[in-house]
Design an enzyme around this catalytic site. Structure first.
Site, PDB file in Angstrom:
ATOM      1  CG  ASP A  31      46.412  34.635  36.454  1.00  0.00           C
ATOM      2  OD1 ASP A  31      45.526  34.620  37.324  1.00  0.00           O
ATOM      3  OD2 ASP A  31      46.302  35.193  35.352  1.00  0.00           O
TER       4      ASP A  31
HETATM    5  N1  URA Z   1      45.655  39.888  35.468  1.00  0.00           N
HETATM    6  C1  URA Z   1      45.932  38.656  34.972  1.00  0.00           C
HETATM    7  O1  URA Z   1      45.525  38.308  33.871  1.00  0.00           O
HETATM    8  N2  URA Z   1      46.658  37.841  35.757  1.00  0.00           N
HETATM    9  C2  URA Z   1      47.163  38.188  36.967  1.00  0.00           C
HETATM   10  O2  URA Z   1      47.846  37.392  37.611  1.00  0.00           O
HETATM   11  C3  URA Z   1      46.874  39.483  37.449  1.00  0.00           C
HETATM   12  C4  URA Z   1      46.105  40.318  36.681  1.00  0.00           C
END
Ligand code: URA
Length: 240
Positions: A102
């Site tokens: 993310d």
């Molecule tokens: N889980 C999440 O919520 N975000 C990420 O970037 C990776 C795994």
């Protein structure tokens, strides 16, 4: 493409020629005489017939990057800088990301031009453990450990998450090991307990650990051992 097909596709060779050259050991792949026409030729392979170079083979490239928060895991984005912007490499258009993080997540990202390699790493059946360091807004309760191990129901996908291992490190921080990668999975797992993830950082993917010498935004080439462990990935059925 199969090696026999690759040979017989050439204007100067027919299928019979290709078979004979293979049978007589005239064809070398990456310097090794290869008689098996079923060998799958890849863009990275060097192929020679006698002393004639048929395909030079382009270099396979593999990098690990320490993604900082604020960079998008995409090759292009209208608003935010992308992780590819952090690479000072030629032909960046050939590269792709092996898995995503993310916008606000930091940590290990793998980047390559080898689709076969990254597919093996990310295939669901590979079940490669991904380890995340997590900091939360509220205290992490001991009951999370069993709930994460049992799996949580995600209504949107109508599925139960695979067993995950939670190691509580402190009141508001933990290490979480997942063997799958659902959309916003870590945030949604803590969200199940209405506990907001404040910081999320990926430490490793299978045997490949983020190099502690890399500061956020830095990257380096993978070592031969790191590349090889991606290639020899076995299905791992349980969270360690
Ligand atoms: N889980 C999440 O919520 N975000 C990420 O970037 C990776 C795994």
């Amino acid at each position: 493409m199969r090696l026999d097909r690759f040979l017989s596709n050439r204007p100067d060779l027919n299928r019979q020629d290709a078979r004979l050259h293979l049978a007589h050991g005239h064809v070398r792949v990456n310097g090794v005489p290869t008689m098996d026409g079923r060998y799958e030729i890849r863009e990275f392979d060097r192929v020679e017939l006698h002393e004639t170079l048929l395909q030079a083979g382009k270099p396979a490239r593999y990098f690990m990057l320490h993604k900082p928060p604020g960079y998008v895991s995409a090759t292009q984005h209208p608003e935010h800088p992308t992780v590819l912007d952090l690479l000072n490499e030629p032909d960046k258009g050939d590269l792709h990301l092996s898995g995503r993080l993310d916008l606000t997540t930091s940590g290990l990202m793998l980047i390559t031009n080898d689709g076969h390699w990254s597919r093996r790493l990310t295939l669901p059946k590979t079940k490669l453990p991904k380890v995340y360091y997590v900091e939360t807004a509220d205290p992490i309760q001991p009951e999370y450990v069993q709930a994460f191990a049992d799996g949580l129901y995600f209504k949107f996908e109508n599925l139960t998450t695979l067993p995950a291992r939670l190691d509580i490190l402190d009141e508001r921080c933990a290490r979480l090991t997942l063997i799958e990668g659902r959309y916003h999975q870590v945030k949604r797992m803590f969200g199940h307990f209405r506990n907001q993830v404040m910081r999320l950082h990926r430490e490793s993917i299978g045997p490949i650990r983020l190099d502690s010498a890399l500061t956020p935004g830095d990257y380096r080439q993978l070592t031969a051992d790191e590349i090889a462990c991606g290639l020899s990935t076995q299905t791992i059925n349980a969270v360690p």
